[in-house]
Design a protein around this motif. Structure first.
Motif, short mmCIF file in Angstrom:
data_model
loop_
_atom_site.label_atom_id
_atom_site.label_comp_id
_atom_site.label_asym_id
_atom_site.label_seq_id
_atom_site.Cartn_x
_atom_site.Cartn_y
_atom_site.Cartn_z
N ALA A 189 0.24 -1.79 -6.51
CA ALA A 189 -0.55 -0.89 -5.62
C ALA A 189 0.13 0.44 -5.41
CB ALA A 189 -0.33 -1.68 -4.28
N ARG A 190 -0.51 1.48 -5.40
CA ARG A 190 -0.12 2.69 -5.26
C ARG A 190 0.92 3.28 -6.29
NH1 ARG A 190 -2.75 6.70 -2.00
NH2 ARG A 190 -1.33 8.20 -1.24
N GLN A 210 -9.48 4.33 -2.16
CA GLN A 210 -8.79 2.95 -1.95
C GLN A 210 -8.19 2.91 -0.74
OE1 GLN A 210 -8.22 -0.16 -2.93
NE2 GLN A 210 -8.04 0.21 -4.88
N TYR A 212 -5.70 0.13 2.07
CA TYR A 212 -4.23 -0.60 1.76
C TYR A 212 -3.96 -1.35 3.16
CZ TYR A 212 -3.61 2.61 -2.28
OH TYR A 212 -3.60 3.21 -3.43
N ALA A 304 3.05 -2.84 -0.16
CA ALA A 304 1.61 -2.56 0.15
C ALA A 304 0.65 -3.43 -0.81
CB ALA A 304 1.45 -0.93 -0.35
N THR A 306 -3.57 -3.75 -1.94
CA THR A 306 -4.66 -2.84 -2.04
C THR A 306 -5.92 -3.69 -1.49
OG1 THR A 306 -5.36 -3.98 -4.21
CG2 THR A 306 -4.20 -1.76 -4.30
N CYS A 326 -3.06 -4.13 -9.82
CA CYS A 326 -3.20 -3.56 -8.52
C CYS A 326 -3.14 -2.12 -8.64
CB CYS A 326 -2.53 -4.20 -7.68
SG CYS A 326 -2.95 -5.84 -6.83
N GLY A 329 -6.37 -2.06 -8.21
CA GLY A 329 -6.79 -2.43 -7.08
C GLY A 329 -7.79 -3.65 -7.14
#
Ligand SMILES: Cc1cc2nc3c(=O)[nH]c(=O)nc-3n(C[C@H](O)[C@H](O)[C@H](O)COP(=O)(O)OP(=O)(O)OC[C@H]3O[C@@H](n4cnc5c(N)ncnc54)[C@H](O)[C@@H]3O)c2cc1C
Ligand code: SF4
Length: 550
Positions: A189-190, A210, A212, A304, A306, A326, A329
């Protein structure tokens, strides 16, 4: 030596470069060697070892593992606890209503799933990958994307041994260029490089933003009489109000271990809300507090997750590579599961990379991977639940979950009355000015069931070299003061689960203090800062949390 006079980097050539040794990256590496044994494959991982930065629930759906390693059930693996009981509760401040599983769409069932430490599963996958000849380099952060003729040509790992002042120190080591015909981004994620590529190639153009959540987790060794091996329990509602999305998970596994966690959707509005304190408060509920009586908290962390789902998945491919797991996502939000899709997407991308290599191609677009995912099991998993998160955000927890459940039921039969709903704003745009919100009073921790941030971060074994350039970059300090503090009352001091950000008064002037060495790499600041004024970049490789089994 200043960074402008650095020596040239050495370069190594591979067929495939993979960034991140999570379930997506490792599954891609394994699949590549299964279908193209001659291909040279390298994986770089910023954690000090594989698994050190992996934090998940985790109840895993074995669909990915069954396809990747069909014989895993007859091996000695860290996947030892089958789910035996599954409970879902709506919480009020002192009561709990158990929701009948029969009301839930079949996809919500955990029958056939396993409770694991995802970090341990990644270590198992890494052993498999290495046995097939994959080179894995933990302790190296991919800090820079290498471009050639507007195509991605690999990544460079960060330099080690540069001080805060930008000068090289003793022990300085120049980063390494890892050049590849294809580069797969599996940062989770991210991801920082994934974010750069999404922007550069416009991959999120025409997609919903996106979304979160921040997930906080503790691992407890509980008293044997409190342990129910195989029990999976989820809650929603209290301590969050109806307008704030999120909920808890409690998984009993292995020998008296309980994973307890709390997810808060990052589209929350009140800047006074603290996901960390909400998690601590949750554990005091009479439904769950006894579980931890006479137990010992052994680990803490945050990451985090997604939540955008089907409509937020960016275009997956760019010249020279692809996003997997991820980083794109692929979490199914109502199921709180993404590791199976991370694995499946890694395998799917790997198969398309292998076909491209076999055709003598390099550094072009893997458009067949982009074309394939929606009709793959990943696409159908996400399609059926695509309205759950937008309904939750628009209607609040109780009406949103009820209507979302109905929509998932109709989708089970192949249709939706709602079409595909939009998410609207990114999470950075949802905070209201503090003047419009109520302060939230959180109780002091008791040190037994509830804790403060610093003693929690201690249990994440987080460590960074202190004398290094900042990895949390505030683009405009004046804006941080006027807006983050002046308008929003400093939400970073509350949303950061590691106490990294503080506003301290000095001679009547507020000063923004960034305790970067505490950062557990959850990426929440990069997502939630209301002005997108904070950018997370990888610190020196090997820094960050050292999760033994999260
Ligand atoms: C609190 C929480 C609970 C969850 N519960 C569940 C669950 O019960 N079941 C489930 O299936 N899923 C669950 N998920 C989701 C699941 O964890 C993710 O879908 C899954 O981990 C994604 O795998 P990934 O390989 O894409 O990314 P990750 O698991 O995030 O792995 C990415 C790896 O890449 C490394 N990395 C990142 N950037 C760089 C870089 N620049 N250079 C080098 N290395 C880098 C990271 O250190 C990390 O090791 C949960 C997530 C959270 C946060
Ligand atoms: S500084 Fe940012 S990435 Fe690090 S722990 Fe805090 S919110 Fe997470």
């Amino acid at each position: 030596m200043s960074t402008t006079e650095l020596p040239a980097r050495e370069a190594m050539e591979f067929d495939v470069v993979i960034v991140g040794a999570g379930p997506a990256g490792l599954s891609a590496a394994i699949r590549l060697k299964q279908v193209a044994p001659e291909a040279s494959v390298v994986v770089v991982e910023k954690g000090s070892e594989v698994g050190a930065h992996i934090l998940s629930g985790a109840v895993i759906d074995p669909i990915g593992l069954d396809s990747l390693i069909p014989g895993w059930r007859s091996e000695d693996t860290p996947i030892k606890t089958a789910v035996t009981a599954d409970r879902f509760y709506a919480l009020g401040s002192s009561g709990a209503l158990r929701l009948p599983l029969a009301l839930m769409p079949p996809l919500m069932s955990n029958h056939g799933n396993y409770i694991v430490s995802l970090g341990e599963v990644c270590r198992y996958l890494a052993r498999k990958a290495e046995a097939l000849g994959v080179e894995i380099y933990p302790g190296f952060a991919a800090a820079e994307v290498l471009y050639e003729n507007n195509a991605v040509a690999g990544v460079a790992t960060g330099d080690m041994g540069i001080g805060k002042d930008g000068q090289s120190k003793s022990g300085f080591t120049r980063g390494m260029e890892l050049r590849g015909k294809y580069t797969l981004l599996a940062e989770g994620a991210r991801g920082s490089l994934s974010k750069e590529l999404i922007e550069r190639y416009g991959l999120a153009h025409d997609r919903e933003p996106q979304k979160y959540g921040i997930g906080l987790k503790e691992l407890w060794q509980v008293a044997p009489d409190q342990h129910r091996r195989g029990l999976v329990q989820h809650t929603l509602g209290w301590p969050l109000g109806n307008a704030t999305g999120g909920g808890s998970f409690i998984y009993h596994f292995d020998d008296n271990l309980v994973a307890v966690g709390f997810v808060v959707h990052l589209n929350y509005k009140n800047p006074y809300l603290s996901p960390f304190e909400e998690f601590q408060r949750f554990k005091t509920h009479p439904l769950v507090s006894d579980t931890f009586k006479d137990g010992k908290r052994i680990c803490y962390g945050a990451r985090a997750i997604t939540e955008g789902g089907y409509q937020s998945v960016p275009k997956l491919v760019f010249p020279g590579g692809a996003l997997i797991g991820c980083a794109a996502g692929f979490v199914n939000v109502p199921r709180i599961k993404g590791s199976h899709n991370a694995m499946l997407s890694g395998m799917l991308a790997a198969e398309h990379v292998a076909a491209a290599l076999a055709a003598g191609r390099a550094n072009d677009e893997l458009s067949a991977y982009e074309a394939a995912w929606r009709s793959s099991p990943i696409g159908s998993d996400l399609w059926r639940v695509r309205n759950a998160k937008p309904l939750w955000s628009k209607l609040g927890t109780f009406a949103g979950i009820a209507l979302g459940g109905l929509d998932m039921w109709t989708n089970t039969f192949g249709f939706s009355l709602l079409g595909t709903l939009k998410h609207g704003k990114p999470d950075s745009a949802t905070l209201l000015p503090a003047a419009q919100c109520k302060r939230i009073a959180y109780a002091k921790p008791d040190g037994k069931l509830t804790f403060d941030r610093l003693s929690s971060v201690y249990l994440s074994n987080t460590n960074h070299e202190e004398d290094q350039p900042p990895h949390l970059i505030v683009r405009d300090p004046a804006l941080q003061r006027s807006s983050e503090l002046g308008v929003y009352a400093g939400p970073s001091s509350r949303y950061c689960p590691a106490g990294v950000y503080e506003w301290v008064e000095e001679g009547g002037t507020p000063r923004y203090v960034i305790n970067a060495q505490n950062c557990v790499h959850c990426k929440t600041c990069d997502i939630k800062d209301p002005n997108q004024n904070i950018t997370w970049v990888p610190p020196e490789g090997g820094g960050g949390p050292n999760y033994p089994n999260m």
